[in-house]
Every structure is written in C-alpha cells, then in structure tokens.
Design a protein around this motif. Structure first.
Motif, PDB file in Angstrom:
ATOM      1  N   LYS A 118      32.469  32.023  21.159  1.00 16.24           N
ATOM      2  CA  LYS A 118      32.020  33.415  21.053  1.00 16.24           C
ATOM      3  C   LYS A 118      31.698  33.872  22.471  1.00 16.24           C
ATOM      4  CE  LYS A 118      30.303  37.030  18.702  1.00 16.24           C
ATOM      5  NZ  LYS A 118      31.125  37.889  17.843  1.00 16.24           N
ATOM      6  N   LEU A 119      32.506  34.743  23.039  1.00 16.65           N
ATOM      7  CA  LEU A 119      32.369  35.122  24.443  1.00 16.65           C
ATOM      8  C   LEU A 119      31.330  36.218  24.618  1.00 16.65           C
ATOM      9  CD1 LEU A 119      36.132  35.234  25.495  1.00 16.65           C
ATOM     10  CD2 LEU A 119      34.515  33.349  25.761  1.00 16.65           C
ATOM     11  N   SER A 120      30.616  36.158  25.723  1.00 12.91           N
ATOM     12  CA  SER A 120      29.681  37.225  26.082  1.00 12.91           C
ATOM     13  C   SER A 120      30.213  38.070  27.237  1.00 12.91           C
ATOM     14  CB  SER A 120      28.318  36.641  26.451  1.00 12.91           C
ATOM     15  OG  SER A 120      28.431  35.712  27.514  1.00 12.91           O
ATOM     16  N   ARG A 121      30.885  37.433  28.204  1.00 10.13           N
ATOM     17  CA  ARG A 121      31.380  38.172  29.380  1.00 10.13           C
ATOM     18  C   ARG A 121      32.299  37.291  30.207  1.00 10.13           C
ATOM     19  NH1 ARG A 121      26.985  36.923  33.696  1.00 10.13           N
ATOM     20  NH2 ARG A 121      25.608  35.522  32.545  1.00 10.13           N
ATOM     21  N   LEU A 122      33.114  37.943  31.001  1.00 10.35           N
ATOM     22  CA  LEU A 122      33.865  37.290  32.060  1.00 10.35           C
ATOM     23  C   LEU A 122      33.337  37.831  33.381  1.00 10.35           C
ATOM     24  CD1 LEU A 122      35.757  36.544  29.695  1.00 10.35           C
ATOM     25  CD2 LEU A 122      37.686  36.882  31.254  1.00 10.35           C
ATOM     26  N   HIS A 123      33.097  36.954  34.318  1.00  9.80           N
ATOM     27  CA  HIS A 123      32.677  37.361  35.661  1.00  9.80           C
ATOM     28  C   HIS A 123      33.878  37.162  36.575  1.00  9.80           C
ATOM     29  CE1 HIS A 123      29.446  38.366  38.512  1.00  9.80           C
ATOM     30  NE2 HIS A 123      30.169  37.664  39.373  1.00  9.80           N
ATOM     31  N   ILE A 124      34.363  38.253  37.172  1.00 11.67           N
ATOM     32  CA  ILE A 124      35.627  38.227  37.909  1.00 11.67           C
ATOM     33  C   ILE A 124      35.405  38.658  39.357  1.00 11.67           C
ATOM     34  CG2 ILE A 124      37.968  39.187  38.044  1.00 11.67           C
ATOM     35  CD1 ILE A 124      37.883  39.599  35.028  1.00 11.67           C
ATOM     36  N   TRP A 125      35.963  37.877  40.265  1.00 11.09           N
ATOM     37  CA  TRP A 125      36.047  38.250  41.670  1.00 11.09           C
ATOM     38  C   TRP A 125      37.472  38.697  41.975  1.00 11.09           C
ATOM     39  CZ3 TRP A 125      32.942  34.354  39.984  1.00 11.09           C
ATOM     40  CH2 TRP A 125      31.653  34.252  40.513  1.00 11.09           C
ATOM     41  N   ASN A 126      37.667  39.972  42.257  1.00  7.47           N
ATOM     42  CA  ASN A 126      38.971  40.405  42.738  1.00  7.47           C
ATOM     43  C   ASN A 126      39.183  39.867  44.149  1.00  7.47           C
ATOM     44  OD1 ASN A 126      40.469  41.853  40.810  1.00  7.47           O
ATOM     45  ND2 ASN A 126      39.168  43.655  41.066  1.00  7.47           N
ATOM     46  N   PHE A 127      40.443  39.605  44.503  1.00 11.08           N
ATOM     47  CA  PHE A 127      40.703  39.108  45.849  1.00 11.08           C
ATOM     48  C   PHE A 127      40.393  40.195  46.877  1.00 11.08           C
ATOM     49  CE2 PHE A 127      43.486  38.417  49.529  1.00 11.08           C
ATOM     50  CZ  PHE A 127      43.011  37.177  49.921  1.00 11.08           C
ATOM     51  N   SER A 128      39.739  39.792  47.970  1.00 10.62           N
ATOM     52  CA  SER A 128      39.412  40.731  49.048  1.00 10.62           C
ATOM     53  C   SER A 128      40.346  40.474  50.219  1.00 10.62           C
ATOM     54  CB  SER A 128      37.954  40.564  49.474  1.00 10.62           C
ATOM     55  OG  SER A 128      37.697  39.231  49.859  1.00 10.62           O
ATOM     56  N   GLU A 129      41.099  41.497  50.578  1.00 13.74           N
ATOM     57  CA  GLU A 129      42.106  41.377  51.638  1.00 13.74           C
ATOM     58  C   GLU A 129      41.439  41.473  53.004  1.00 13.74           C
ATOM     59  OE1 GLU A 129      46.111  40.605  52.218  1.00 13.74           O
ATOM     60  OE2 GLU A 129      45.315  41.217  50.263  1.00 13.74           O
ATOM     61  N   PRO A 130      41.631  40.464  53.883  1.00 10.89           N
ATOM     62  CA  PRO A 130      41.063  40.564  55.237  1.00 10.89           C
ATOM     63  C   PRO A 130      41.916  41.486  56.111  1.00 10.89           C
ATOM     64  CG  PRO A 130      42.181  38.456  54.949  1.00 10.89           C
ATOM     65  CD  PRO A 130      42.283  39.164  53.642  1.00 10.89           C
ATOM     66  N   ILE A 131      41.333  42.627  56.474  1.00 12.47           N
ATOM     67  CA  ILE A 131      42.054  43.627  57.278  1.00 12.47           C
ATOM     68  C   ILE A 131      41.171  44.046  58.438  1.00 12.47           C
ATOM     69  CG2 ILE A 131      43.083  45.940  57.308  1.00 12.47           C
ATOM     70  CD1 ILE A 131      44.683  44.089  55.597  1.00 12.47           C
ATOM     71  N   GLY A 132      41.668  43.895  59.664  1.00 14.74           N
ATOM     72  CA  GLY A 132      40.957  44.394  60.844  1.00 14.74           C
ATOM     73  C   GLY A 132      39.550  43.868  60.992  1.00 14.74           C
ATOM     74  N   GLY A 133      39.322  42.608  60.666  1.00 17.07           N
ATOM     75  CA  GLY A 133      38.004  42.026  60.834  1.00 17.07           C
ATOM     76  C   GLY A 133      37.040  42.276  59.692  1.00 17.07           C
ATOM     77  N   GLN A 134      37.498  42.944  58.639  1.00 23.86           N
ATOM     78  CA  GLN A 134      36.650  43.139  57.472  1.00 23.86           C
ATOM     79  C   GLN A 134      37.447  42.828  56.212  1.00 23.86           C
ATOM     80  OE1 GLN A 134      35.616  47.193  56.381  1.00 23.86           O
ATOM     81  NE2 GLN A 134      37.375  48.012  57.467  1.00 23.86           N
ATOM     82  N   ARG A 135      36.754  42.701  55.098  1.00 26.76           N
ATOM     83  CA  ARG A 135      37.423  42.436  53.830  1.00 26.76           C
ATOM     84  C   ARG A 135      37.416  43.711  52.991  1.00 26.76           C
ATOM     85  NH1 ARG A 135      38.816  37.421  52.405  1.00 26.76           N
ATOM     86  NH2 ARG A 135      38.175  35.689  53.743  1.00 26.76           N
ATOM     87  N   LEU A 136      38.601  44.071  52.482  1.00 28.23           N
ATOM     88  CA  LEU A 136      38.731  45.232  51.616  1.00 28.23           C
ATOM     89  C   LEU A 136      38.867  44.751  50.180  1.00 28.23           C
ATOM     90  CD1 LEU A 136      41.162  47.518  53.685  1.00 28.23           C
ATOM     91  CD2 LEU A 136      38.666  47.539  53.626  1.00 28.23           C
ATOM     92  N   TYR A 137      37.952  45.201  49.327  1.00 25.08           N
ATOM     93  CA  TYR A 137      37.894  44.735  47.943  1.00 25.08           C
ATOM     94  C   TYR A 137      38.641  45.650  46.978  1.00 25.08           C
ATOM     95  CZ  TYR A 137      34.371  41.237  49.169  1.00 25.08           C
ATOM     96  OH  TYR A 137      33.704  40.151  49.696  1.00 25.08           O
ATOM     97  N   TYR A 138      38.941  46.856  47.381  1.00 20.81           N
ATOM     98  CA  TYR A 138      39.613  47.825  46.513  1.00 20.81           C
ATOM     99  C   TYR A 138      40.965  48.131  47.148  1.00 20.81           C
ATOM    100  CZ  TYR A 138      34.766  48.196  45.010  1.00 20.81           C
ATOM    101  OH  TYR A 138      33.489  47.908  44.586  1.00 20.81           O
ATOM    102  N   TYR A 139      41.819  47.116  47.193  1.00 24.71           N
ATOM    103  CA  TYR A 139      42.999  47.175  48.057  1.00 24.71           C
ATOM    104  C   TYR A 139      44.128  46.338  47.448  1.00 24.71           C
ATOM    105  CZ  TYR A 139      45.486  47.305  52.577  1.00 24.71           C
ATOM    106  OH  TYR A 139      46.398  47.525  53.580  1.00 24.71           O
ATOM    107  N   LEU A 140      45.360  46.773  47.666  1.00 30.20           N
ATOM    108  CA  LEU A 140      46.568  46.082  47.216  1.00 30.20           C
ATOM    109  C   LEU A 140      46.449  45.615  45.762  1.00 30.20           C
ATOM    110  CD1 LEU A 140      47.759  44.097  50.382  1.00 30.20           C
ATOM    111  CD2 LEU A 140      48.680  46.212  49.417  1.00 30.20           C
ATOM    112  N   GLY A 141      46.540  44.294  45.520  1.00 28.68           N
ATOM    113  CA  GLY A 141      46.620  43.797  44.149  1.00 28.68           C
ATOM    114  C   GLY A 141      45.308  43.631  43.431  1.00 28.68           C
ATOM    115  N   ALA A 142      44.178  43.963  44.061  1.00 23.25           N
ATOM    116  CA  ALA A 142      42.889  43.915  43.352  1.00 23.25           C
ATOM    117  C   ALA A 142      42.963  44.824  42.126  1.00 23.25           C
ATOM    118  CB  ALA A 142      41.767  44.349  44.279  1.00 23.25           C
ATOM    119  N   MET A 143      42.518  44.323  40.986  1.00 25.14           N
ATOM    120  CA  MET A 143      42.698  45.069  39.740  1.00 25.14           C
ATOM    121  C   MET A 143      41.795  46.302  39.675  1.00 25.14           C
ATOM    122  SD  MET A 143      43.174  42.088  36.853  1.00 25.14           S
ATOM    123  CE  MET A 143      41.496  41.464  37.064  1.00 25.14           C
ATOM    124  N   LYS A 144      42.391  47.397  39.268  1.00 26.67           N
ATOM    125  CA  LYS A 144      41.658  48.648  39.082  1.00 26.67           C
ATOM    126  C   LYS A 144      41.494  48.970  37.595  1.00 26.67           C
ATOM    127  CE  LYS A 144      41.747  53.538  40.426  1.00 26.67           C
ATOM    128  NZ  LYS A 144      42.524  54.607  41.136  1.00 26.67           N
TER     129      LYS A 144
END
Length: 402
Positions: A286-312
């Motif tokens: 009986k599931l309560s939740r899934l905890h998901i980390w979208n992949f964070s793309e390293p761009i220009g010295g920072q990580r972008l979390y709402y980018y490319l294949g990260a699920m929307k």
C-alpha cells in the motif's frame, strides 16, 4: 515656486550660497515645498464593505500642493494601520480586518509639506475575513506518517494553517511544518509523527495576524516505511522507452542523486508515444508516496533542475501482474505537474528553484489507491518540451502490511 538662475554673481552672493549649502548639510531637512496651510478635507466618501476589507472612493480637495490621501485605523487585534493613496487616484483599499465589528477610520488629505487636513471620520463594517470560511471548510484526517489537511481557499488569500501540539509546559504551539499557502485548494500531508494516537490543534491565520478559533482533533498516523531498494528489480516491457547506454533502470534506485553515472536517461532520439520505465518493488505494498529527484544538469558552474529531460508532467502507474505493457492493464496512481517556483524562463533558475528541487520532492499516492507490486513512470512532457526523461533517484514509501 519660481526659480531664478543667474550666471554672474557677487562675492556676497557666493558666500550666501555656501551658507545655504551648509545649512542643508547640517541636517535642516524640511519639506522642499512651502505651505503650512492644511489642505481641504476629503469629501464624498463612499464605502464598499468586502470580506476582511473595505474599498473607499472619494473626492480629493482641489489643492495644487496635494500629495496623497491617507486613511488611519486600528484593527480588531490592536494593530495600527495606515494606507496611502496617490492624488492621481480617487480610491483606496483598506485591508486586515477580521470583519467582526464596526471600525472607525480617519481619512486625511496631505500636502507636499506633509501637513494634514482635518480628519474625516467614517465607519466601515467589513464582512468576515476569508480565514473564517477557510476554517469552516478545514478537515484533518489520518494519513501515512501523520495527518492530511484539506481546506478551500477560493480567494487565494495568503494564509497560515497552524498545526499545533502541546509543548513540555502543556501549551499548544505551532509546529515548524505548519502550512503556509495561497493555493485555492489545500491538500497537504504533514508527516514524521509516531503511529500512536495524539492530539492536534488547528487554526487559520492571515498575514495581519487575525486568527480563527481552534479545531481540536485526535489522530493516529498510519505506519509507513521506506521500501528497501535492495529488493527492487528493473523490468523491461515491450513499450518501455529505450535507455541511453550505461544508464539502466537500476540507476533509479542506486542511492545516487546527482551524478551522471547514477542516473537514468531515456533516449532523446526514439520516436515513441510515451516514455515509460517499469520496475518491481519486491512485494505488494500500500503506497503512500514516491520521492523523486529529477536529474540536475550541470551548466556553467551551476545545476539546472528544470531543464532538458527533467520531468515536468508525468504519471505513476501500478499493477500486481505484468502484461505486455498495455496501460489498460495498469492502475493510474497519480498524475503530477512540476511547478517551477520562480516562474523564470526556461534555462533561468534562482535560489527558490534550487531550494525546491535539490532534495527531491514527494509525489503522494491517494489513500484509496490499491496496493501494488509493480510501478511505472510515464513522462508526458519534460522541461525541454519533449518526452524523454532524466531521473536521478526514486524512493518508494508505503506499508506492505496495510
């Protein structure tokens, strides 16, 4: 005020100017405009009483030195309020009322020398503030690891739903994970509580510190646990998406949340109706939740979390028997839309976005969903506008013995 400019002047005039500048530097800060005569009074004031608010419309005095109109009043909770309106407009909105009684308001015209007119005193009687209807709609129910709060906030007011428990002195005090929101529909779980009956007190507060009466309830949280990833096994159904080499399904539950080598990617080049990934969690749960980390793309010295294949936009499916992958044989457990807090354009993110995404997010499964053994994630849209997915890690929470 007339201003005369001359290009030639006497020595006496020069020192006079220095004297004036010196006075200014000595801190003699007086209004630039002269005029100690009070402006005329505000007239023709009409009142529209609203929920927790009152809108005034009026006629400002005909005074060329008029700067603004100000209303001063004291809320039911004792907080003193001041609302200013430019002379360009003929209305103002007074806020912060609980809406429980009549309130006197003093309205002034103010000139450029900050001289007030005589007050015009009016009486407003706002309707009850939104927090009272919100509180009437509020429910608290048991949930996995805690309780679930639901409420209706149709006017999207900024509110706090204060969830309280007794401290060591026996007094109720708000918990750190109380709810702060302006959502029109509140549906949020508070977790991390022991699975024993315990008393909660719940009230609604607005940003002017008006507070409703308190709902008292006793809740016994349901037991949930983090399902052991050691028993998870990737499954490859005929309509699952092709993975990029070296990034298998098992990377979804390998404990690695940031690195490329520990993430899961589906191919950007394949032409498929949906990008699906499937795995076995080891036992019917009986599931309560899934905890998901979208992949964070390293761009220009920072990580972008709402980018490319990260699920929307994505769905979670469950089943107790495997088939050929046809979704008609699976139960839809939830559909989810990821919201970027900053609202910035694609490839632009700020600290609010980082804080919201870096530790992953919970995607809750409804309490009435059936227990399942097999899970699928279906990516409907990623942040690049395609369907391929890039996911770093998935944790599964639930109760196999429910």
């Amino acid at each position: 005020m007339k201003r005369i400019v001359k290009y030639g002047f006497t020595v006496l005039g020069f020192f006079t100017i220095l004297s004036i500048v010196g006075c200014a530097e000595d801190g003699n800060h007086e209004p630039l405009e002269g005029g100690s005569t009070p402006p005329g009074e505000v007239s023709n004031i009409s009142i529209e009483n609203l929920s927790g608010k009152a809108r005034l419309t009026y006629t400002a005095p005909a005074d060329e030195n008029l700067l603004y109109i100000v209303a001063e009043y004291t809320l039911e909770n004792g907080r003193e309020m001041e609302v200013k309106s430019s002379y360009y407009t003929n209305s103002m909105l007074l806020e912060g009322f609980a809406g429980l009684k009549e309130i006197d308001v003093d309205v002034y015209a103010v000139n450029r020398s900050e001289v007030k007119s005589k007050p015009v005193t009016i009486t407003v009687k706002p309707e009850k503030a939104a927090i009272y209807d919100i509180k009437e709609s509020l429910t608290a129910q048991t949930d996995f690891g805690g309780l679930r709060i639901r409420a209706q906030n149709p006017d999207t007011e900024d509110i706090a739903i204060l969830v309280m428990q007794k401290n060591e002195q026996g007094d109720f005090e708000p918990l750190p994970n109380s709810i702060y929101t302006s959502a029109s529909e509140v549906d949020q779980a508070l977790r991390g509580f022991d699975t024993v009956s315990q008393e909660f007190a719940i009230a609604v507060r607005d940003r002017w510190l008006n507070v409703t009466d308190t709902l008292f309830t006793t809740i016994k949280p349901l037991y949930e646990k983090l399902m052991p990833r050691s028993q998870f096994v990737g499954v490859n159904l005929p309509n699952d998406a092709e993975v990029i080499c070296c990034y298998p399904v098992s990377n979804l539950f390998d404990g690695v949340t940031l690195e490329y080598w520990g993430s899961y990617f589906t191919s950007r080049t394949i032409d498929t109706e949906d990008h699906l990934v499937t795995w076995d969690i080891g036992e019917t749960t009986k599931l309560s939740r899934l905890h998901i980390w979208n992949f964070s793309e390293p761009i220009g010295g920072q990580r972008l979390y709402y980018y490319l294949g990260a699920m929307k936009h994505f769905r979670i499916w469950g089943a107790n028997e495997l088939n050929d992958g046809d979704l008609s044989g699976w139960t839809l457990l939830g559909e989810y839309e990821v919201v970027k807090p900053s609202g910035l354009p694609y490839a632009q993110e700020n600290n609010d976005d980082l804080v919201a995404a870096r530790d992953g997010a919970d995607y809750e499964i409804p309490l009435d969903a059936p227990a399942v053994r097999y899970l699928r994630i279906q990516c409907l849209e990623n942040w690049a506008g395609g369907e391929f997915m890039a996911v770093s890690e998935v944790q599964v929470f639930g109760n196999p013995n429910f």
